[in-house]
Design a protein around this motif. Structure first.
Motif, PDB file in Angstrom:
ATOM      1  N   ALA A 151      42.500  24.073  53.298  1.00  0.00           N
ATOM      2  CA  ALA A 151      41.390  23.734  52.415  1.00  0.00           C
ATOM      3  C   ALA A 151      40.727  22.459  52.909  1.00  0.00           C
ATOM      4  CB  ALA A 151      41.877  23.556  50.974  1.00  0.00           C
ATOM      5  N   ARG A 152      39.432  22.336  52.621  1.00  0.00           N
ATOM      6  CA  ARG A 152      38.716  21.126  52.998  1.00  0.00           C
ATOM      7  C   ARG A 152      38.251  20.351  51.774  1.00  0.00           C
ATOM      8  NH1 ARG A 152      37.084  19.689  57.659  1.00  0.00           N
ATOM      9  NH2 ARG A 152      37.361  21.795  58.455  1.00  0.00           N
ATOM     10  N   THR A 153      37.633  21.047  50.812  1.00  0.00           N
ATOM     11  CA  THR A 153      37.070  20.346  49.663  1.00  0.00           C
ATOM     12  C   THR A 153      37.808  20.633  48.357  1.00  0.00           C
ATOM     13  OG1 THR A 153      35.467  22.129  49.361  1.00  0.00           O
ATOM     14  CG2 THR A 153      34.785  20.222  50.682  1.00  0.00           C
ATOM     15  N   TYR A 154      38.282  21.868  48.181  1.00  0.00           N
ATOM     16  CA  TYR A 154      39.000  22.169  46.948  1.00  0.00           C
ATOM     17  C   TYR A 154      39.879  23.400  47.131  1.00  0.00           C
ATOM     18  CZ  TYR A 154      35.529  25.850  46.268  1.00  0.00           C
ATOM     19  OH  TYR A 154      34.738  26.965  46.442  1.00  0.00           O
ATOM     20  N   LEU A 155      40.854  23.534  46.254  1.00  0.00           N
ATOM     21  CA  LEU A 155      41.698  24.719  46.177  1.00  0.00           C
ATOM     22  C   LEU A 155      41.327  25.506  44.931  1.00  0.00           C
ATOM     23  CD1 LEU A 155      45.200  23.157  46.949  1.00  0.00           C
ATOM     24  CD2 LEU A 155      43.995  24.807  48.389  1.00  0.00           C
ATOM     25  N   THR A 156      41.370  26.818  45.036  1.00  0.00           N
ATOM     26  CA  THR A 156      41.213  27.678  43.866  1.00  0.00           C
ATOM     27  C   THR A 156      42.579  28.234  43.506  1.00  0.00           C
ATOM     28  OG1 THR A 156      38.939  28.279  44.396  1.00  0.00           O
ATOM     29  CG2 THR A 156      40.159  29.763  42.949  1.00  0.00           C
ATOM     30  N   ILE A 157      42.966  28.083  42.243  1.00  0.00           N
ATOM     31  CA  ILE A 157      44.259  28.566  41.759  1.00  0.00           C
ATOM     32  C   ILE A 157      44.004  29.674  40.753  1.00  0.00           C
ATOM     33  CG2 ILE A 157      46.390  27.968  40.534  1.00  0.00           C
ATOM     34  CD1 ILE A 157      44.367  25.208  42.159  1.00  0.00           C
ATOM     35  N   GLU A 158      44.531  30.851  41.020  1.00  0.00           N
ATOM     36  CA  GLU A 158      44.385  31.987  40.110  1.00  0.00           C
ATOM     37  C   GLU A 158      45.749  32.340  39.523  1.00  0.00           C
ATOM     38  OE1 GLU A 158      42.519  35.375  41.789  1.00  0.00           O
ATOM     39  OE2 GLU A 158      40.678  34.321  42.369  1.00  0.00           O
ATOM     40  N   ARG A 159      45.789  32.448  38.188  1.00  0.00           N
ATOM     41  CA  ARG A 159      47.006  32.877  37.498  1.00  0.00           C
ATOM     42  C   ARG A 159      46.675  34.063  36.615  1.00  0.00           C
ATOM     43  NH1 ARG A 159      49.218  28.992  33.893  1.00  0.00           N
ATOM     44  NH2 ARG A 159      47.118  28.181  33.522  1.00  0.00           N
ATOM     45  N   ASN A 160      47.647  34.865  36.307  1.00  0.00           N
ATOM     46  CA  ASN A 160      47.412  36.068  35.499  1.00  0.00           C
ATOM     47  C   ASN A 160      47.106  35.754  34.047  1.00  0.00           C
ATOM     48  OD1 ASN A 160      47.773  37.715  37.689  1.00  0.00           O
ATOM     49  ND2 ASN A 160      49.915  38.211  37.238  1.00  0.00           N
ATOM     50  N   THR A 161      47.535  34.576  33.593  1.00  0.00           N
ATOM     51  CA  THR A 161      47.323  34.212  32.196  1.00  0.00           C
ATOM     52  C   THR A 161      46.760  32.803  32.114  1.00  0.00           C
ATOM     53  OG1 THR A 161      49.516  33.243  31.898  1.00  0.00           O
ATOM     54  CG2 THR A 161      49.315  35.623  31.529  1.00  0.00           C
ATOM     55  N   ALA A 162      46.274  32.455  30.932  1.00  0.00           N
ATOM     56  CA  ALA A 162      45.718  31.124  30.708  1.00  0.00           C
ATOM     57  C   ALA A 162      46.716  30.219  29.992  1.00  0.00           C
ATOM     58  CB  ALA A 162      44.420  31.228  29.913  1.00  0.00           C
TER      59      ALA A 162
END
Length: 331
Positions: free
Chosen positions: A265-276
């Motif tokens: 990554a250079r500027t940001y990471l995206t984190i995906e989860r199945n729930t909130a």
């Protein structure tokens, strides 16, 4: 190649033309990438050359002869291959190129600036096309706002801010970047698996019978004629910024129901989860120091990374499923 007796004379461009694109190296807003930039992770490994004419309007002069296919592969040095009027070089790679964040590859030529005005430079230009199968090629939409009412001679200089998506707009040692994201909607093209890139010399003549045109149909005016063995676009090399070359880390880090990308990554990471559901996170460097920590309460979260030095990091995520650990790289 530049005519060795080239006079240092600048052609004054029409004052009504308004620059729209990044300027020459050394000025604010320039997006050139240096050959020494650590973002370059790979180079072209193969080349198929189609020689162009010394002067397309006088084919009796024959084709250019300077350089070989081998001069276009590997890291750039002092060698280069000259394409001639309308000539091309089709480059291949040990590992395919992918569409990452920002520019994905960079093309190097050997232009040089005017001695008295570094805004302008002697530039020879080329179109850039990409393919994901080696047969079907898609051209980057190129723009030239250089006036075409008077022919640029082979000792003329050009303002780089009048050019976009044309290889060769920057001086020697600094390449023109290209972003595959611009072509992501093209049919029959997989921007995450580019296997070949073709560099095609722009014929700088403004004669309609020989002229090259940009994506809006404008004639592209660059130094012409260059009726020498070293004529046309001078290809020094092509550097890859986003490669599918295997690394020690996963491009998409996955554990449990969590997916993290892009990696590196250079500027940001995206984190995906199945729930909130609420999750605690800790970002540590290789020395174990906590660089950032907090809570996530949404299914998709963005973690800024631009403030951290380049290197390896560990991200720990703790939720109702326990603790997950991810190895990440910051560019």
């Amino acid at each position: 190649m530049k005519h060795v007796t080239c006079m240092i004379i600048a052609l004054s461009l029409c004052s009504t033309v308004q620059a729209q694109f990044p300027p020459q190296v050394g000025f604010p807003g320039c997006d050139a990438i240096a050959a020494t930039d650590t973002r370059i992770v790979d180079w072209a490994s193969g080349c198929v050359l189609e020689r162009g004419w010394k002067d397309i309007a006088d084919t009796s002069l024959g084709k250019v002869t300077a350089g070989t296919e081998n001069d276009a592969v590997g890291e750039i040095g002092i060698s280069l291959v000259c394409l001639g009027d309308g000539g091309s070089a089709t480059l291949s790679f040990d590992y395919s190129i992918r569409n990452g964040e920002g520019p994905d590859f960079v093309v190097f030529e050997n232009g040089f600036t005017h001695l008295d005005d570094m805004h302008i430079a002697f530039l020879e230009l080329a179109f850039v096309e990409v393919s994901s199968d080696g047969m079907n090629f898609v051209r980057f939409p190129a723009t030239s706002l250089v006036p075409a009412d008077t022919q640029l001679s082979n000792d003329a200089f050009i303002d780089a801010s009048l050019l976009h998506n044309l290889a060769g707009k920057y001086i020697k040692g600094y390449g023109t970047p290209f972003d595959l994201d611009e072509l992501k909607d093209e049919p029959d093209l997989d921007v995450d698996h580019i296997t070949h890139i073709r560099i095609i010399d722009v014929v700088g003549s403004i004669d309609p019978g020989f002229a090259s045109h940009d994506s809006e149909g404008r004639i592209i005016n660059d130094p012409y004629p260059t009726p020498f063995a070293v004529g046309g676009f001078d290809l020094q090399g092509l550097g890859v910024l986003h490669s599918n070359k295997p690394t020690l880390i996963d491009d998409i880090a996955v554990a449990g129901d969590i997916k993290i990308y892009p990696n590196p990554a250079r500027t940001y990471l995206t984190i995906e989860r199945n729930t909130a559901t609420t999750a605690d996170f800790y970002l540590r460097d290789v020395l174990g120091r906590i660089m950032e920590q907090g809570k996530w309460t949404t299914a998709i979260t963005h973690l800024p990374m631009q403030q951290y030095p380049a290197g390896l990091y560990w991200l720990y995520v703790v939720d109702e499923q326990g603790q997950q650990q991810f190895k990440l790289q910051k560019l």
